[in-house]
Scaffold this motif. Structure first.
Motif: not given
Length: 312
Positions: A277-281
């Motif tokens: 996914d695009d989770d910035p973490r």
């Protein structure tokens, strides 16, 4: 050549880990982003391993008999000793410390790895949506396969490979693997490579690695991975060696040519060939690194030196 993923954290559906996110592991089977010259799709099979308390096996489950396609706990594990009524591995209040045990009703204790594999493309298997979501675990390791040209497409060639408490996956390829791994096995005094489940570089490499994990490197998986990678590269410098190893409590990974990213919080940790996914973490891992991950803990070491960078 393949894609893989490992998860540690609160109990979650095993099936969710291969379908989670807009760029899930299943989606990566037909639309990978980071193959880096290792093929175009991953349609040559898949597998999933998960861990449960060993006591969750049926009471009449004979010693040494695989359960759900996995392997029995190694009796040499110190945690595999018989528990007293007061120990954390016995049923009772201490069992509540194990979220899987508390949720399943089984006592806490040593973990037993199980697995499911199929040589068909992951998108064709209804078990991914109908069966695997019913299984819950605090640890999962999954892989999809893009077979190297000339190697068999069969269930036995699909990761994860298991042995004792361990599960293993290899994303990559080893040129001239027969000669290379024969020499590496001789270097480490490994058992016969005929013990491999399949005549592939990954399956044979696993025989060498799990023998080290059973022996002198039993308490030091990082050292075992580093030594195996170095030995292979010394004989096959173009080898691609993204390795993924788990024991149900910790995940270790190496980067050599192919991509790897990690997502680590205080509650859970994920290691994946590509973010789902695009989770910035999400944090990309540089090439030629050795990664050790647990929830709340990420350590990155060079495969070539003993330099270490630790992240909380």
């Amino acid at each position: 050549m393949c894609r893989h993923l490992a998860y540690l954290g609160p109990p979650t559906a095993v099936g969710d880990l291969v379908t989670r996110g807009p760029h899930s592991l299943r989606t990566q089977s037909w639309a990978p982003r980071e193959m880096r010259g290792g093929g175009t799709i991953n349609a040559d099979g898949f597998g999933v391993a998960w861990w449960l308390p060993a006591a969750a096996a049926p009471a009449d489950h004979a010693a040494g008999v695989p359960w759900h396609g996995g392997t029995p706990p190694d009796p040499r594990d110190t945690a595999a000793t018989t528990a007293s009524a007061d120990s954390p591995t016995a049923a009772g209040p201490a069992a509540a410390a194990d979220p899987v045990a508390a949720e399943s009703g089984f006592p806490a204790g040593r973990l037993s790895v199980s697995r499911y594999r199929n040589a068909a493309p992951i998108w064709t298997d209804p078990a991914v949506d109908e069966v695997l979501p019913q299984l819950r675990s605090t640890a999962v390791l999954a892989a999809i396969r893009s077979a190297t040209a000339g190697l068999p497409v069969e269930r036995a060639a699909c990761a994860p490979f298991t042995h004792g408490r361990w599960a293993f996956s290899h994303n990559g390829a080893i040129p001239d693997w027969r000669n290379t791994l024969t020499a590496v096995a001789a270097q480490f005094g490994s058992p016969s490579l005929l013990d491999a489940e399949s005549l592939t570089d990954s399956a044979v490499l696993w025989v060498i690695l799990h023998d080290l994990l059973d022996g002198a490197h039993r308490a030091n998986p990082e050292s075992a991975l580093r030594e195996v990678v170095r030995a292979v590269l010394a004989r096959s410098p173009k080898a691609r060696l993204n390795l993924l190893l788990g024991d149900g409590e910790t995940v270790w990974a190496t980067t050599r040519h192919h991509s790897l990213s990690v997502l680590v919080t205080d509650e859970f940790a994920v290691v994946a060939s590509e973010p789902y996914d695009d989770d910035p973490r999400w944090r990309p891992i540089a090439d030629r690194q050795l990664v050790t991950v647990r929830p709340g803990s990420l350590t990155v070491e060079s495969l070539e030196t003993d330099d270490e960078r630790a992240f909380s």
